[in-house]
Design an enzyme around this catalytic site. Structure first.
Site, PDB file in Angstrom:
ATOM      1  N   GLY A 175      27.001  -8.196 -85.837  1.00  0.00           N
ATOM      2  CA  GLY A 175      27.466  -8.935 -84.671  1.00  0.00           C
ATOM      3  C   GLY A 175      27.519 -10.420 -84.937  1.00  0.00           C
ATOM      4  CG  HIS A 176      28.878 -14.402 -85.191  1.00  0.00           C
ATOM      5  ND1 HIS A 176      28.568 -15.637 -84.657  1.00  0.00           N
ATOM      6  CD2 HIS A 176      29.107 -14.618 -86.507  1.00  0.00           C
ATOM      7  CE1 HIS A 176      28.619 -16.552 -85.622  1.00  0.00           C
ATOM      8  NE2 HIS A 176      28.928 -15.959 -86.754  1.00  0.00           N
ATOM      9  CG  ASP A 177      24.089 -14.560 -81.137  1.00  0.00           C
ATOM     10  OD1 ASP A 177      24.459 -13.435 -80.775  1.00  0.00           O
ATOM     11  OD2 ASP A 177      22.925 -14.834 -81.483  1.00  0.00           O
ATOM     12  N   GLY A 178      27.665 -16.879 -79.989  1.00  0.00           N
ATOM     13  CA  GLY A 178      28.501 -18.059 -79.816  1.00  0.00           C
ATOM     14  C   GLY A 178      27.921 -18.981 -78.764  1.00  0.00           C
ATOM     15  CB  SER A 190      30.004 -19.371 -83.487  1.00  0.00           C
ATOM     16  OG  SER A 190      29.937 -20.770 -83.628  1.00  0.00           O
TER      17      SER A 190
END
Length: 425
Positions: free
Chosen positions: A275-278, A56
């Site tokens: 930020g973001h995680d995936g 993601s």
């Protein structure tokens, strides 16, 4: 300066992570540290230029292209989706901004494989006619993969090419990224990671999500390319608004307090981080950025245990450079439970059954529908333990005793977990 290769190896071994690459960019200096094995079935070692699925985190790339189109005057963020895609079977009130901020209300975890052809995203959007509207547009937050596929289709229509082709033309080529791909026949040209399940490290049987999910999560990239993409966000004012709060986030795990235009905004002991995680098929990726300090950290892993590695490693990296660490997860408290939340909760691709077993509450998570095609664990049980505030509606659970606690919140008619609203049935 710590030896990040050594710390990555030590922490990854403790967390039972098969392979990983740590990328750090700090005010012009880049560090790339690889660890472990890309695929235990072949024994191929991880190298600095190995590619992993970033899941993601791909959404931030799709959002970047939408912001580019807005800067070009070809759309406005508050345009209704149906103005740009008249054929889209979605609520006519849903806007582009609501898709970017997961506030559309679309039941978003539709994982239907609509084929490998260039029309797969268009076909996916047509399927939304049969998807539930969870709440009125703009009134709540619920993580929505489907919304980003719709954004991908908007890009396709306005650019007159596939989402994959626009990604290459708008980001990959201008940034001179050499290890970024969206399709398996491209990824196989590099040293590509394979996911490994958390429980015993077994390699997964399915490598990638369907192409139709591309705009929401099928980019494969090296740590160096991810750092270069984020450096653009620090240098180009066109993207500054993506870091500005749009929607408050009540879950609070990991310091996540607000949502920007796709970027998650965190509060780490008073420092503003984005930020973001995936997460794909046992490949977990993490990205955190301190814009004031000009610090970027990304961690790419090929293990379901990636979170066990990320949290202590992020703490060490950020404490070294800016003096703060990853916030501690919520903890359980000693409080009796009752039956008020016992029942079934269900949305696209998942069914959650809350059951009473003696004096314990247990959540049984079952994959349903198209998600069954790529999951290696169709069912998993979690014990629900009360947490603060002690109102009987807030709980924590964890995948296993060595994983971090994650919060769950019950509302009058739903369960909020993993950032998603799941209605009670």
């Amino acid at each position: 300066m710590p030896d990040w290769s050594v710390r990555l190896r030590e922490l990854a071994e403790a967390a039972e992570v098969t392979g990983a690459v740590l990328g750090i960019w700090y005010d012009g200096e880049t560090t790339i540290a690889p660890h472990g094995i890309l695929n235990t079935a072949t024994g191929v070692e991880t190298t600095a230029d190995s590619v992993f699925q970033i899941g993601s985190i791909s959404k931030s790339w799709t959002a970047t292209m939408i912001v580019q189109l807005a800067a070009e005057g070809r759309l406005q963020l508050d345009d209704p989706v149906v103005k740009l895609l008249p054929e889209a079977p979605v609520d006519e009130r849903i806007t582009v901004r609501q898709l970017l901020t997961h506030t559309s209300g679309i039941d978003g975890d539709l994982f239907t494989d609509t084929g490998r052809g260039d029309e797969c995203v268009e076909r996916y959007v047509a399927l939304l006619e049969n998807v539930e509207q969870l709440f009125e547009p703009g009134t709540a937050y619920s993580y929505c993969n489907a919304g980003f596929v719709v954004l991908g289709r908007i890009i396709e229509v306005l650019d007159g090419r596939t989402w994959d082709a626009s990604l290459k033309a708008r980001l990959i080529e201008p940034l001179r990224l050499t290890h970024t791909a969206t399709l398996p026949e491209e990824a196989i040209l590099y040293r590509a990671a394979r996911g490994h399940v958390a429980t015993d490290g077994t390699p997964v049987k399915t490598w990638q999500l369907p192409r139709s999910i591309g705009p929401a999560g099928t980019i494969t990239a090296s740590a160096g390319d991810v750092l270069e993409f984020v450096r653009m966000h620090l240098a180009d004012e066109r993207y500054a608004a993506m870091q500005e709060p749009q929607v408050p986030y009540a879950g609070g795990a990991g310091g996540f307090v607000d949502l920007g235009l796709t970027w998650r905004i965190y509060d780490w002991d008073g420092r503003r981080i984005f930020g973001h995680d995936g997460s794909t098929i046992s490949q977990l990726a993490f990205l955190r950025v301190d814009p004031e300090a000009r610090l970027i950290m990304c961690l790419l892993t090929n293990s379901g245990n990636g979170t066990r590695l990320f949290e202590p490693l992020a703490t060490e990296v950020f404490q070294h450079f800016v003096g703060v660490g990853h916030p501690e997860p919520p903890q359980p408290i000693d409080l009796p439970v009752d039956d008020r939340h016992v029942g079934r909760y269900e949305r696209a691709s998942v069914r959650l059954d809350v059951v009473r077993r003696g004096d314990r509450l247990v959540l049984v998570e079952s994959a349903t529908g198209d998600r069954l095609a790529f999951t290696d664990e169709p069912e998993h049980e979690y014990e629900l333990l009360p947490t603060e505030p002690a109102d009987g509606d807030h709980f924590v659970a964890r995948y296993s005793p060595d994983q971090p606690w994650v919060p769950l919140t019950f509302g009058p008619t739903y369960l909020f977990t993993s950032g998603r609203v799941t209605p009670r049935r």
